[in-house]
Design an enzyme around this catalytic site. Structure first.
Site, PDB file in Angstrom:
ATOM      1  N   CYS A 189      -2.722   2.210   6.850  1.00  0.00           N
ATOM      2  CA  CYS A 189      -2.758   1.684   8.214  1.00  0.00           C
ATOM      3  C   CYS A 189      -3.206   2.759   9.193  1.00  0.00           C
ATOM      4  CB  CYS A 189      -1.385   1.155   8.596  1.00  0.00           C
ATOM      5  SG  CYS A 189      -0.085   2.349   8.264  1.00  0.00           S
ATOM      6  N   GLU A 232      10.181   3.149  13.870  1.00  0.00           N
ATOM      7  CA  GLU A 232      10.816   3.421  12.584  1.00  0.00           C
ATOM      8  C   GLU A 232      10.922   4.934  12.394  1.00  0.00           C
ATOM      9  OE1 GLU A 232      10.378   0.482   9.423  1.00  0.00           O
ATOM     10  OE2 GLU A 232       8.293   0.371  10.052  1.00  0.00           O
ATOM     11  N   GLN A 249      -9.393  -7.742  -2.307  1.00  0.00           N
ATOM     12  CA  GLN A 249      -9.681  -6.669  -1.343  1.00  0.00           C
ATOM     13  C   GLN A 249     -11.083  -6.104  -1.573  1.00  0.00           C
ATOM     14  OE1 GLN A 249      -7.781  -5.604   1.403  1.00  0.00           O
ATOM     15  NE2 GLN A 249      -9.639  -4.442   1.881  1.00  0.00           N
ATOM     16  N   GLU A 257       5.373  -3.336  12.089  1.00  0.00           N
ATOM     17  CA  GLU A 257       4.368  -2.275  11.983  1.00  0.00           C
ATOM     18  C   GLU A 257       3.163  -2.881  11.292  1.00  0.00           C
ATOM     19  OE1 GLU A 257       4.159   0.454  13.381  1.00  0.00           O
ATOM     20  OE2 GLU A 257       6.213   0.720  14.053  1.00  0.00           O
ATOM     21  N   ASN A 316       0.794  -1.236   0.000  1.00  0.00           N
ATOM     22  CA  ASN A 316       0.000   0.000   0.000  1.00  0.00           C
ATOM     23  C   ASN A 316       0.827   1.287   0.000  1.00  0.00           C
ATOM     24  OD1 ASN A 316       0.755  -0.395   2.708  1.00  0.00           O
ATOM     25  ND2 ASN A 316      -1.015   0.760   3.443  1.00  0.00           N
ATOM     26  N   GLU A 328      -9.856  -4.666  11.175  1.00  0.00           N
ATOM     27  CA  GLU A 328      -9.387  -3.761  10.127  1.00  0.00           C
ATOM     28  C   GLU A 328      -9.987  -4.186   8.785  1.00  0.00           C
ATOM     29  OE1 GLU A 328      -5.310  -4.019   8.675  1.00  0.00           O
ATOM     30  OE2 GLU A 328      -5.105  -1.862   8.942  1.00  0.00           O
ATOM     31  N   LYS A 371      12.387  -7.980   0.530  1.00  0.00           N
ATOM     32  CA  LYS A 371      11.286  -8.637  -0.188  1.00  0.00           C
ATOM     33  C   LYS A 371      10.086  -7.708  -0.241  1.00  0.00           C
ATOM     34  CE  LYS A 371       7.645 -11.095   0.621  1.00  0.00           C
ATOM     35  NZ  LYS A 371       6.827 -10.665  -0.532  1.00  0.00           N
ATOM     36  N   GLY A 392       2.386 -10.555  10.795  1.00  0.00           N
ATOM     37  CA  GLY A 392       3.329 -10.023  11.776  1.00  0.00           C
ATOM     38  C   GLY A 392       3.517 -10.972  12.950  1.00  0.00           C
ATOM     39  N   GLY A 448       3.041  -4.851   7.583  1.00  0.00           N
ATOM     40  CA  GLY A 448       1.972  -5.597   6.919  1.00  0.00           C
ATOM     41  C   GLY A 448       0.867  -5.910   7.904  1.00  0.00           C
ATOM     42  N   SER A 449       0.182  -7.008   7.657  1.00  0.00           N
ATOM     43  CA  SER A 449      -1.004  -7.312   8.467  1.00  0.00           C
ATOM     44  C   SER A 449      -0.617  -7.946   9.814  1.00  0.00           C
ATOM     45  CB  SER A 449      -1.901  -8.283   7.696  1.00  0.00           C
ATOM     46  OG  SER A 449      -1.206  -9.499   7.499  1.00  0.00           O
TER      47      SER A 449
HETATM   48  P1  NAP Z   1       0.528  -8.788   4.408  1.00  0.00           P
HETATM   49  O1  NAP Z   1      -0.361  -9.704   3.657  1.00  0.00           O
HETATM   50  O2  NAP Z   1       0.810  -9.078   5.833  1.00  0.00           O
HETATM   51  O3  NAP Z   1       1.893  -8.755   3.583  1.00  0.00           O
HETATM   52  C1  NAP Z   1       2.968  -7.920   3.942  1.00  0.00           C
HETATM   53  C2  NAP Z   1       4.260  -8.538   3.414  1.00  0.00           C
HETATM   54  O4  NAP Z   1       4.519  -9.755   4.125  1.00  0.00           O
HETATM   55  C3  NAP Z   1       4.186  -8.912   1.939  1.00  0.00           C
HETATM   56  O5  NAP Z   1       5.438  -8.687   1.334  1.00  0.00           O
HETATM   57  C4  NAP Z   1       3.869 -10.408   2.017  1.00  0.00           C
HETATM   58  O6  NAP Z   1       4.208 -11.130   0.868  1.00  0.00           O
HETATM   59  C5  NAP Z   1       4.708 -10.812   3.206  1.00  0.00           C
HETATM   60  N1  NAP Z   1       4.307 -12.077   3.817  1.00  0.00           N
HETATM   61  C6  NAP Z   1       3.110 -12.707   3.756  1.00  0.00           C
HETATM   62  N2  NAP Z   1       3.143 -13.858   4.471  1.00  0.00           N
HETATM   63  C7  NAP Z   1       4.397 -13.967   4.980  1.00  0.00           C
HETATM   64  C8  NAP Z   1       5.048 -14.921   5.815  1.00  0.00           C
HETATM   65  N3  NAP Z   1       4.414 -16.015   6.250  1.00  0.00           N
HETATM   66  N4  NAP Z   1       6.331 -14.707   6.159  1.00  0.00           N
HETATM   67  C9  NAP Z   1       6.994 -13.615   5.746  1.00  0.00           C
HETATM   68  N5  NAP Z   1       6.423 -12.668   4.939  1.00  0.00           N
HETATM   69  C10 NAP Z   1       5.143 -12.837   4.579  1.00  0.00           C
HETATM   70  O7  NAP Z   1       0.007  -7.286   4.319  1.00  0.00           O
HETATM   71  P2  NAP Z   1      -0.515  -6.492   3.030  1.00  0.00           P
HETATM   72  O8  NAP Z   1      -1.877  -6.976   2.669  1.00  0.00           O
HETATM   73  O9  NAP Z   1       0.545  -6.487   1.972  1.00  0.00           O
HETATM   74  O10 NAP Z   1      -0.607  -5.002   3.600  1.00  0.00           O
HETATM   75  C11 NAP Z   1      -1.736  -4.509   4.267  1.00  0.00           C
HETATM   76  C12 NAP Z   1      -1.515  -4.499   5.765  1.00  0.00           C
HETATM   77  O11 NAP Z   1      -0.345  -3.740   6.061  1.00  0.00           O
HETATM   78  C13 NAP Z   1      -2.632  -3.835   6.532  1.00  0.00           C
HETATM   79  O12 NAP Z   1      -2.955  -4.597   7.667  1.00  0.00           O
HETATM   80  C14 NAP Z   1      -2.038  -2.498   6.957  1.00  0.00           C
HETATM   81  O13 NAP Z   1      -2.623  -1.935   8.106  1.00  0.00           O
HETATM   82  C15 NAP Z   1      -0.611  -2.857   7.149  1.00  0.00           C
HETATM   83  N6  NAP Z   1       0.257  -1.680   7.074  1.00  0.00           N
HETATM   84  C16 NAP Z   1       0.820  -1.210   8.237  1.00  0.00           C
HETATM   85  C17 NAP Z   1       1.612  -0.082   8.217  1.00  0.00           C
HETATM   86  C18 NAP Z   1       2.249   0.435   9.481  1.00  0.00           C
HETATM   87  O14 NAP Z   1       3.275   1.112   9.383  1.00  0.00           O
HETATM   88  N7  NAP Z   1       1.713   0.142  10.642  1.00  0.00           N
HETATM   89  C19 NAP Z   1       1.833   0.582   7.018  1.00  0.00           C
HETATM   90  C20 NAP Z   1       1.244   0.091   5.863  1.00  0.00           C
HETATM   91  C21 NAP Z   1       0.458  -1.058   5.901  1.00  0.00           C
HETATM   92  P3  NAP Z   1       3.021 -11.446  -0.199  1.00  0.00           P
HETATM   93  O15 NAP Z   1       2.802 -10.150  -0.902  1.00  0.00           O
HETATM   94  O16 NAP Z   1       3.564 -12.498  -1.061  1.00  0.00           O
HETATM   95  O17 NAP Z   1       1.847 -11.910   0.591  1.00  0.00           O
END
Ligand code: NAP
Length: 477
Positions: free
Chosen positions: A281, A458, A328, A247, A149, A379, A172, A230, A225-226
């Site tokens: 987020c 961060e 989504q 995060e 995002n 969320e 990655k 995390g 990420g999610s």
């Molecule tokens: P996500 O599905 O958790 O993916 C984030 C990253 O993790 C992607 O590169 C993903 O690869 C990788 N990943 C997935 N499964 C993994 C595993 N088992 N081991 C290691 N890495 C893995 O999140 P998203 O859908 O891309 O992003 C949306 C989320 O990010 C929302 O919940 C949002 O709130 C959060 N976010 C938080 C912040 C903050 O700073 N707090 C900022 C922006 C977004 P793949 O793409 O291959 O699944």
């Protein structure tokens, strides 16, 4: 057709397979072909980083400054072009895309400056004739895992400090929007970074990401990420005593008090909830409104919402781009159904037809909701927001803090007393007064509390806490 290849040991490498990078504003538009890396690519990247790490750890601050500053300058000079790439692959509007790229450029410039300010402490020992030096050293090889995002800014706010503090990187990005990551790798390559110091493997989280988490040669993982991902990453890192920084998601409250300026409150809420298609987020997903202003606020927000232009991200005048993908979009529609089942009144949220075939959805507002409903606990990550009616400030504060998340929080009020009280009592990493919950500076810490974050902050000088390890040396004589 651009091929978004992997960057390993200073060379560009094809992947085990290729996937198309699809424009969410126009699904007939293929932005590029993504080289999907696998376990072997990751092994090669870690080996290259491990070999390059000692040399980079002992590079001079000037060497690091020159490279990071050059990348920052190039990003800023190419803001319009890179912003268009970002908007094309991720779907935020062109002004938002250009803004994010500008932030990435400033992040590289900031951390270029930080290379010249790495310092330690010299103390007198409590024992005679001994001095004590406290210094910071790089961790070694760090693994950076990012979401789709903010495909330019989040990689920048991890890569720039990792390199500034002397670490080698295995990165990655999300394969959902990897074009910006590829552009960053290209700039780092041309800026003269020694081979192996920075490596990028685009690939599935379930394979490449997992392998990073468990790799014994990766000293720490910084993840955005999610929550579900995390938690999994944290468990893997803690088990092998690797450093971890997470995060994650939010369910950010925006309080609107009776004494708020109505225009400010509506603008902050619409911006925080719906801009960037709600895919932030820090989005304001719970609008907590005191009863004296509630009806006026809902009427005005609804008017504002109806006037928002949802269309192709690159079209002039678009205020809200498409949802990132079909998955989504279906998730957003699922929560619209949950809202109705839970008894909320749902306004907006229609699927929209536009000239191009994209994932367009009208913003949705849920009213007459309670904080214990699923729509206010989980969320959603779409252009949706709930209104929760409360009696007074005290109830608003309690509702705002009644969540497992704690990333950002906001209040709209003209009362200094309530603004200051909220600043001190909001259980969140970031507090906004008469400002949207989203939208932050690049030189100060970013992060949350409770379920939203784990580990050190961060951005800003606080980034050193993750990317360095402290050494205490005792010297006699
Ligand atoms: P996500 O599905 O958790 O993916 C984030 C990253 O993790 C992607 O590169 C993903 O690869 C990788 N990943 C997935 N499964 C993994 C595993 N088992 N081991 C290691 N890495 C893995 O999140 P998203 O859908 O891309 O992003 C949306 C989320 O990010 C929302 O919940 C949002 O709130 C959060 N976010 C938080 C912040 C903050 O700073 N707090 C900022 C922006 C977004 P793949 O793409 O291959 O699944």
């Amino acid at each position: 057709m651009t091929h978004f290849k992997n960057y390993i040991g200073g060379t560009w490498q094809s992947g085990a397979e290729e996937l198309p990078n699809i424009n969410p504003s126009d699904t007939s538009d293929v932005v590029g072909q993504i080289a999907m890396g696998d376990g072997a690519a990751l092994e090669a990247a870690v080996a290259a980083a491990k070999a390059a790490a000692p040399g980079w750890a002992h590079s001079t601050p000037q060497q690091r400054f020159d490279i990071l500053d050059a990348v920052g300058s190039e990003i800023l000079a190419r803001k319009a072009e890179l912003g268009a790439l970002l908007s094309r692959e991720e779907g935020k509007t062109l002004p938002e895309g250009i803004g994010e790229v500008g932030r990435a450029g400033q992040l590289f410039k900031f951390f270029a400056g930080e290379t010249l300010r790495i310092s330690g402490d010299v103390l007198a020992s409590v024992r005679p004739g001994i001095s004590v030096e406290v210094t910071r050293e790089p961790l070694g090889v760090v693994g950076l895992i990012t979401p789709w995002n903010f495909p330019m800014a989040i990689p920048a706010w991890k890569i720039a400090p990792a390199l500034a503090y002397g670490n080698a990187v295995v990165f990655k990005p999300s394969e959902v929007a990897p074009g910006c990551a590829w552009a960053l790798a290209d700039m780092l390559d041309r800026a003269g970074l020694p081979a192996g110091v920075f490596n990028m493997v685009i690939g599935k989280g379930s394979s490449v990401g997992e392998a990073m988490v468990h790799h014994p040669d990766i000293a720490g993982i910084s993840f955005t990420g999610s929550i579900a991902t995390g938690k999994r990453i944290a468990a893997g890192c803690v088990a092998r005593q690797a450093r971890v920084q997470l995060e994650m998601g939010g369910k950010n409250p925006m309080i609107v008090l009776d004494d708020a300026d109505l225009t400010t409150a509506v603008n902050c809420s619409a911006n925080g909830a719906f801009f960037s298609t709600g895919q932030r987020c820090t989005a304001s997903s719970r609008l907590i409104v005191t009863e004296g202003i509630h009806d006026r606020f809902v009427r005005a927000l609804e008017e504002n919402m109806k006037a928002l232009k949802v269309d192709h991200a690159l079209k002039e005048g678009t205020q809200i781009g498409p949802v990132i993908d079909e998955r989504q979009l279906q998730k957003n529609l699922f929560y619209l159904g949950v809202a109705r089942e839970e008894g909320a009144v749902v306004r907006g949220g229609e699927i929209l037809k536009r000239d191009s075939d994209g994932y367009f959805m009208a913003p949705a507002l849920f009213t007459e909701t309670r904080n214990d409903m699923r729509i206010n606990r989980e969320e959603i990550f779409g252009p949706t927001a709930s209104v929760i009616r409360v009696k007074n400030y005290e109830e608003a504060l309690a509702v705002a803090n009644d969540t497992e998340f704690g990333l950002s929080s906001g209040i709209c009020t003209t009362s200094l007393k309530y603004a200051r009280h909220f600043q001190r009592h909001a259980q969140a990493g970031m507090v906004m007064v008469n400002l949207p919950t989203a939208g932050v500076d690049y030189h100060v810490p970013f992060g949350g509390r409770k379920g939203s974050s784990y580990g050190t902050r961060e951005q800003g000088k606080y980034a050193a806490e993750f990317y360095t390890i402290v050494k205490t040396a005792y010297v006699a004589g």
